[in-house]
Scaffold this active site. Structure first.
Site, PDB file in Angstrom:
ATOM      1  N   GLU A 265       0.868  -1.180   0.000  1.00 27.01           N
ATOM      2  CA  GLU A 265       0.000   0.000   0.000  1.00 27.01           C
ATOM      3  C   GLU A 265       0.899   1.221   0.000  1.00 27.01           C
ATOM      4  O   GLU A 265       1.421   1.635   1.036  1.00 27.01           O
ATOM      5  CB  GLU A 265      -0.922  -0.004   1.221  1.00 27.01           C
ATOM      6  CG  GLU A 265      -1.859  -1.189   1.280  1.00 27.01           C
ATOM      7  CD  GLU A 265      -2.942  -1.161   0.205  1.00 27.01           C
ATOM      8  OE1 GLU A 265      -3.012  -0.172  -0.552  1.00 27.01           O
ATOM      9  OE2 GLU A 265      -3.712  -2.129   0.134  1.00 27.01           O
ATOM     10  N   CYS A 299      -2.861   8.418   2.812  1.00 29.27           N
ATOM     11  CA  CYS A 299      -2.569   7.955   1.458  1.00 29.27           C
ATOM     12  C   CYS A 299      -3.729   8.256   0.524  1.00 29.27           C
ATOM     13  O   CYS A 299      -3.554   8.332  -0.696  1.00 29.27           O
ATOM     14  CB  CYS A 299      -2.225   6.467   1.447  1.00 29.27           C
ATOM     15  SG  CYS A 299      -3.461   5.424   2.242  1.00 29.27           S
TER      16      CYS A 299
END
Length: 513
Positions: A265, A299
């Site tokens: 990720e 993110c």
């Protein structure tokens, strides 16, 4: 003010050790020490002695031993342990949420929300423990049965980032636990105290259920000592890593060299498209939260806003007005919208990005300042910033972990906006605001958004745990959390059973002896 009695209630001491196997903590004091300061006020919270190579070896050995036991336990019984963890997290939600905020700097609403996310994934995993489904299929051979099943994988390493110090661990650990795996957690060195608190909470469940050492493990240490060993360790079949694209690329190289599995990720450069048919009453609050939440350190933070030229000026004015109403300060106050950046290094990154965008031709229309004065003595508070820019600027192509939103104008059809949207190397989260069905469906089509997450009339951040979370391109391509992401934590096996009295070969091959 932060109530320091919270630390004692969560098992945080003035000096803490950096490795735990669920029941026992290490005693190492000569592998370096982390001094953990709050970005809110700059004060020292506590110290953590980092784990040594010997500590790491003991953790992995215990994880291997526990796995041999845990894989034999029926999945619904594994789910029962996760259920108990979820209940215990409910008891600690307020305290743990406050520690998340004090150590990392996100608003207390987000701190509580992060712990709620842990609770939610526990609930999800409990249900998943009864739904680790395989498939059956028809064999071409008579009196044969074919099916697939999933088996536990082994010790799973979870390497988490500072911005979500506990939730991302839970996404992985709770699913891995019901899948029959053991867990080895390496948290970010900037936020080790929340990890220690969670390890203490989970340790209570381990002891109450007389579970073995090694089911839940924690190892806090230097990347060169601990991180590299995890990446190269053949005893760890899966590594789930959250971090920058550069770190992910390095990890993928190391893990691939030993033919291991990984979930990555990595960076996001998330955009929202506003078409002429957008409902701006919906869009503006979503944009502000997406760009300002966690001080731009998610993110999934909204970093680019692609606006049709016909509504550009209106949107710009609305955003400037909204940004002026953002309350910045001590995030332990539940009325504050935005707290500090995680440290002064993050502030430097913020300032350098703004200098670069100005050098490339961008125009700051709001913000761009480091806040000073009473309440801002830590030097970590900044104004959320709006910048008029173009998508091709080098700095716009990069992910800056700070509250900077680039306003980009587009002309013509939604296809033009999508082309701009997709013209970055990252591919995590995306959104479009429109009441036009054709525009919405085009954005969600195979020739629309190229991201792992694509939304209509909601923002880019705040994903629910029920869906698989992850991105494409340089975001890494892995998936965590909901949907069928559980399959990554198990090994897939195809089985064929011959219950007849003959041995026919597939494809009609004849082999007689």
């Amino acid at each position: 003010m932060f109530d320091r009695s919270i630390l004692e209630k969560l098992g945080i001491k003035e000096e803490n050790f950096g490795a735990c196997t669920g029941l026992e903590w290490s005693k190492t004091t000569d592998a370096g020490v982390l001094e953990v300061h709050s970005p809110i006020d700059g004060k020292l919270i506590a110290r953590v002695y980092q784990a040594s190579a010997e500590d790491y070896e003991r953790v992995v050995q215990k994880a291997e031993e526990a796995f041999k036991y845990w894989r034999t336990i029926p999945a619904p019984r594994r789910g029962e342990i996760v259920r108990q963890i979820g209940l215990r997290l409910r008891e600690y939600k307020d305290l743990l949420g406050r520690l998340v905020t004090y150590e990392m700097g996100k608003s207390i609403q987000e701190g509580w929300g992060e712990v709620q996310e842990m609770i939610d994934i526990c609930d999800f995993a409990v249900g998943q423990s009864r739904m680790l489904y395989g498939f059956t299929m028809h064999s071409e051979r008579p009196n044969h049965r074919m099916y697939e099943q999933y088996h536990p994988l082994g010790p799973v390493a979870i390497i988490t980032a500072f911005n979500f110090p506990v939730a991302v661990w839970a996404w992985n650990a709770m699913i891995a636990t019901v899948a029959g795996d053991t867990n080895i957690w390496k948290p970010a060195s900037k936020v080790p105290l929340t990890a220690i608190a969670v390890q203490n909470i989970v340790g209570e469940i381990v002891k109450e259920n007389d579970l073995p050492e090694g089911l839940f493990n924690l190892v806090i240490g230097k990347g060169s000592v601990i991180g590299e060993r995890i990446l190269e360790d053949k005893r760890i079949p899966l590594v789930s890593l959250t971090g920058s694209t550069a770190v992910g690329r390095h990890a993928a190289t190391k893990i691939s060299a030993r033919l291991g599995k990984y979930i990555l990720e990595l960076g996001g450069n998330n955009a929202i498209i506003l078409t002429p048919d957008a409902n701006l009453e919906l869009a503006v609050p979503a944009i502000v939260f997406g760009a300002v939440g966690t001080a731009g350190q998610r993110c999934t933070t909204t970093r680019r806003l692609i606006i049709h030229e016909s509504i550009y000026d209106r949107v710009k004015e609305s955003l400037i007005k909204a940004y002026k109403s953002v309350r910045i300060g001590n995030p332990l106050d539940d009325k504050i919208h935005m707290g500090p950046l995680v440290d002064k290094g993050a502030v430097d990154t913020y300032l350098k990005a703004l200098e670069q965008v100005k050098a490339e031709g961008g125009k700051i229309i709001y913000g761009g300042e480091v806040l000073t004065g009473p309440g801002y003595e830590a030097g970590t508070y900044v104004l959320p910033t709006l910048v008029e820019a173009e998508n091709h600027y080098q700095i716009v192509q990069e992910e800056t972990f700070a509250p900077i939103l680039y306003l980009i104008k587009y002309k013509g059809s939604v296809e033009n906006a999508i082309e701009i949207h997709n013209d970055v190397v990252q591919g995590l989260s995306s959104s479009i605001f429109t009441n036009n069905l054709q525009e919405a469906e085009t954005f969600l089509s195979a020739w629309g958004s190229d991201c792992g997450i694509a939304n209509v009339n909601i923002g880019t951040s705040g994903a629910e745990i029920g869906g698989a979370f992850g991105g494409e391109k340089e975001t890494g391509g892995g998936r965590e959390s909901g949907s069928d992401a559980w399959k990554a934590y198990m090994r897939r096996q195809t089985n064929t059973i011959n219950f007849g009295k003959e041995l026919p070969l597939a494809q009609g091959i004849k082999f007689e002896i």
